[in-house]
Design an enzyme around this catalytic site. Structure first.
Site, PDB file in Angstrom:
ATOM      1  N   GLY A 169       2.750   2.416  10.817  1.00 59.02           N
ATOM      2  CA  GLY A 169       3.905   3.245  10.703  1.00 59.02           C
ATOM      3  C   GLY A 169       4.730   3.520  11.969  1.00 59.02           C
ATOM      4  O   GLY A 169       5.283   4.571  11.828  1.00 59.02           O
TER       5      GLY A 169
ATOM      6  N   GLU B   1      -6.791   4.884   7.718  1.00 59.88           N
ATOM      7  CA  GLU B   1      -6.624   6.329   7.607  1.00 59.88           C
ATOM      8  C   GLU B   1      -7.630   6.999   6.977  1.00 59.88           C
ATOM      9  O   GLU B   1      -7.565   8.208   7.198  1.00 59.88           O
ATOM     10  CB  GLU B   1      -5.030   6.476   6.806  1.00 59.88           C
ATOM     11  CG  GLU B   1      -3.781   6.288   7.506  1.00 59.88           C
ATOM     12  CD  GLU B   1      -2.623   5.457   6.770  1.00 59.88           C
ATOM     13  OE1 GLU B   1      -2.690   5.559   5.433  1.00 59.88           O
ATOM     14  OE2 GLU B   1      -1.997   5.176   7.510  1.00 59.88           O
TER      15      GLU B   1
ATOM     16  N   ASN C 132       1.058  -1.182  -0.077  1.00 63.39           N
ATOM     17  CA  ASN C 132      -0.151   0.174   0.075  1.00 63.39           C
ATOM     18  C   ASN C 132       0.655   1.141  -0.152  1.00 63.39           C
ATOM     19  O   ASN C 132       1.529   1.561   0.986  1.00 63.39           O
ATOM     20  CB  ASN C 132      -0.677   0.051   1.432  1.00 63.39           C
ATOM     21  CG  ASN C 132      -1.663   1.262   1.568  1.00 63.39           C
ATOM     22  OD1 ASN C 132      -1.636   2.047   0.588  1.00 63.39           O
ATOM     23  ND2 ASN C 132      -2.314   1.331   2.693  1.00 63.39           N
ATOM     24  N   TRP C 133       1.097   2.074  -1.012  1.00 62.45           N
ATOM     25  CA  TRP C 133       1.930   2.947  -1.357  1.00 62.45           C
ATOM     26  C   TRP C 133       1.263   4.336  -0.637  1.00 62.45           C
ATOM     27  O   TRP C 133       1.991   5.262  -0.657  1.00 62.45           O
ATOM     28  CB  TRP C 133       2.450   3.286  -2.584  1.00 62.45           C
ATOM     29  CG  TRP C 133       3.421   2.361  -3.087  1.00 62.45           C
ATOM     30  CD1 TRP C 133       3.945   1.202  -2.590  1.00 62.45           C
ATOM     31  CD2 TRP C 133       4.546   2.635  -4.106  1.00 62.45           C
ATOM     32  NE1 TRP C 133       4.813   0.630  -3.398  1.00 62.45           N
ATOM     33  CE2 TRP C 133       5.266   1.369  -4.415  1.00 62.45           C
ATOM     34  CE3 TRP C 133       4.196   3.351  -5.361  1.00 62.45           C
ATOM     35  CZ2 TRP C 133       6.258   1.234  -5.233  1.00 62.45           C
ATOM     36  CZ3 TRP C 133       5.349   3.278  -6.196  1.00 62.45           C
ATOM     37  CH2 TRP C 133       6.165   2.230  -6.199  1.00 62.45           C
ATOM     38  N   LYS C 134      -0.040   4.194  -0.203  1.00 57.23           N
ATOM     39  CA  LYS C 134      -0.533   5.424   0.265  1.00 57.23           C
ATOM     40  C   LYS C 134      -0.335   6.608  -0.625  1.00 57.23           C
ATOM     41  O   LYS C 134      -0.086   6.501  -1.697  1.00 57.23           O
ATOM     42  CB  LYS C 134       0.118   5.741   1.734  1.00 57.23           C
ATOM     43  CG  LYS C 134      -0.031   4.643   2.652  1.00 57.23           C
ATOM     44  CD  LYS C 134       0.248   4.512   4.073  1.00 57.23           C
ATOM     45  CE  LYS C 134      -0.112   3.293   4.703  1.00 57.23           C
ATOM     46  NZ  LYS C 134       0.193   3.363   6.109  1.00 57.23           N
TER      47      LYS C 134
ATOM     48  N   GLU D  22      -5.404  -4.644  10.613  1.00 61.16           N
ATOM     49  CA  GLU D  22      -4.462  -3.755  10.734  1.00 61.16           C
ATOM     50  C   GLU D  22      -4.515  -2.809  12.139  1.00 61.16           C
ATOM     51  O   GLU D  22      -5.302  -1.994  12.331  1.00 61.16           O
ATOM     52  CB  GLU D  22      -4.255  -2.466   9.688  1.00 61.16           C
ATOM     53  CG  GLU D  22      -4.195  -3.354   8.295  1.00 61.16           C
ATOM     54  CD  GLU D  22      -3.306  -2.302   7.339  1.00 61.16           C
ATOM     55  OE1 GLU D  22      -2.364  -2.495   7.183  1.00 61.16           O
ATOM     56  OE2 GLU D  22      -4.109  -1.525   6.992  1.00 61.16           O
TER      57      GLU D  22
ATOM     58  N   HIS E 235      -9.466   1.387   4.806  1.00 66.40           N
ATOM     59  CA  HIS E 235      -8.238   1.653   5.641  1.00 66.40           C
ATOM     60  C   HIS E 235      -8.244   2.582   6.677  1.00 66.40           C
ATOM     61  O   HIS E 235      -9.129   3.823   6.388  1.00 66.40           O
ATOM     62  CB  HIS E 235      -7.262   2.134   4.516  1.00 66.40           C
ATOM     63  CG  HIS E 235      -5.898   2.233   5.323  1.00 66.40           C
ATOM     64  ND1 HIS E 235      -5.475   3.243   6.098  1.00 66.40           N
ATOM     65  CD2 HIS E 235      -4.806   1.146   5.005  1.00 66.40           C
ATOM     66  CE1 HIS E 235      -4.212   2.712   6.575  1.00 66.40           C
ATOM     67  NE2 HIS E 235      -3.796   1.493   5.782  1.00 66.40           N
TER      68      HIS E 235
ATOM     69  N   SER F  67       3.556  -2.205  10.273  1.00 66.42           N
ATOM     70  CA  SER F  67       4.738  -2.249  10.506  1.00 66.42           C
ATOM     71  C   SER F  67       5.430  -3.589  10.248  1.00 66.42           C
ATOM     72  O   SER F  67       6.376  -4.001  10.978  1.00 66.42           O
ATOM     73  CB  SER F  67       5.332  -1.697  12.310  1.00 66.42           C
ATOM     74  OG  SER F  67       4.883  -0.518  12.181  1.00 66.42           O
TER      75      SER F  67
HETATM   76  P1  PGA Z   1       2.871   0.264   7.596  1.00 67.46           P
HETATM   77  O1  PGA Z   1       1.492   0.722   7.122  1.00 67.46           O
HETATM   78  O2  PGA Z   1       3.297  -0.990   7.049  1.00 67.46           O
HETATM   79  O3  PGA Z   1       3.781   1.469   7.032  1.00 67.46           O
HETATM   80  O4  PGA Z   1       2.809   0.399   8.978  1.00 67.46           O
HETATM   81  C1  PGA Z   1       0.773  -0.692   6.829  1.00 67.46           C
HETATM   82  C2  PGA Z   1      -0.806   0.092   6.213  1.00 67.46           C
HETATM   83  O5  PGA Z   1      -1.275   1.085   6.644  1.00 67.46           O
HETATM   84  O6  PGA Z   1      -1.318  -0.487   5.342  1.00 67.46           O
END
Ligand code: PGA
Length: 248
Positions: free
Chosen positions: A169, A95, A10-12, A163, A93, A208
């Site tokens: 992150g 976020e 997931n490159w966000k 998640e 997600h 992470s």
């Molecule tokens: P991360 O993000 O691996 O940077 O913790 C995972 C995600 O949000 O899908």
């Protein structure tokens, strides 16, 4: 039973055209490990080019709208995402649940729209740190899953990603026993929603994950792959996760 691990990047909101070379390198690693399903979800602006440049490598989106078309300035329908060449979409997600205030009902509608457009979906669920500390993690996550669960869902297009919000992150990962408990609870909730077919739905862990912890995380029962953010941006970091998944 799930037979193949699934590793999704997931490159966000990261990636300009220059980073297409990173996808090229990742696709090359994926090619070496045919036993693992691998996909990258770059920003929407890179989807069409990535699909053209790397035929056969799975490219996904990070969201779609639930409506087919209409007055939704700045949004993208599932048909648009599909036409750009994506084969699946990450939906709900944390976020987006936080920043765009997405609700379970919206995530469910998005998942149904995505499926109708021919996309696979990854539905994300996860508890906050406060919810875990209050002993409510399983209840919260299973509640999100039930509320976000698309009508008519089937194993060939549905994936779930657990998640924990506090692990995204941050470099922090839950204890293996907590991941095991949660993934078993998700499997159980899926059984209640779709019967025995639930055994074939892949449940990814995200938060992470990196080359150093992937093996351990992927060895936990009912962890069928990973949804990876930061460590998916380069082949150098993502490659070892794919390699770890190939060992199962
Ligand atoms: P991360 O993000 O691996 O940077 O913790 C995972 C995600 O949000 O899908």
């Amino acid at each position: 039973m799930v037979s193949r691990k699934y590793i999704v990047g997931n490159w966000k909101m990261n990636g300009l055209r220059d980073q297409l070379t990173n996808i090229a390198e990742i696709a090359k690693v994926a090619d070496e490990y045919q036993a693992v399903d691998v996909a990258i979800c770059p920003p929407v602006t890179l989807i069409a080019q990535a699909v053209t440049n790397f035929p056969g490598f799975a490219i996904g989106a990070q969201d779609c709208h639930f409506a087919k078309s209409g007055a939704h300035t700045g949004c993208l329908s599932a048909d648009m995402i599909r036409e750009a060449g994506a084969s699946m979409a990450i939906l709900g997600h944390s976020e987006r649940r936080a920043d765009q205030h997405e609700t379970d009902a919206e995530v469910k509608s998005k998942a149904e729209a995505a499926h109708n457009a021919g996309l696979g979906v990854i539905i994300c669920v996860g508890e906050s740190e406060e919810e875990r500390d209050a002993g409510k993690a399983v209840e919260v996550v299973c509640g999100q899953l039930e509320g976000s669960f698309p009508d008519g869902a089937n194993v060939d297009w549905l994936t779930v990603a657990y998640e924990p919000v506090w692990a995204i992150g941050t470099g922090r990962v839950p204890k293996a026993a907590d991941v095991e408990e949660m993934h078993a609870a998700i499997r159980n909730a899926l059984r209640n929603l779709m019967g025995e077919r639930a055994g074939g739905v892949r449940i990814l862990y995200g938060g992470s994950m990196n080359g150093g912890n992937a093996s351990e995380l992927l060895s936990i029962p009912n962890v069928d792959g990973g949804l990876v953010g930061g460590a998916s941006l380069t082949a150098e970091k993502f490659g070892p996760i794919i390699e770890a998944a190939a060992a199962f």
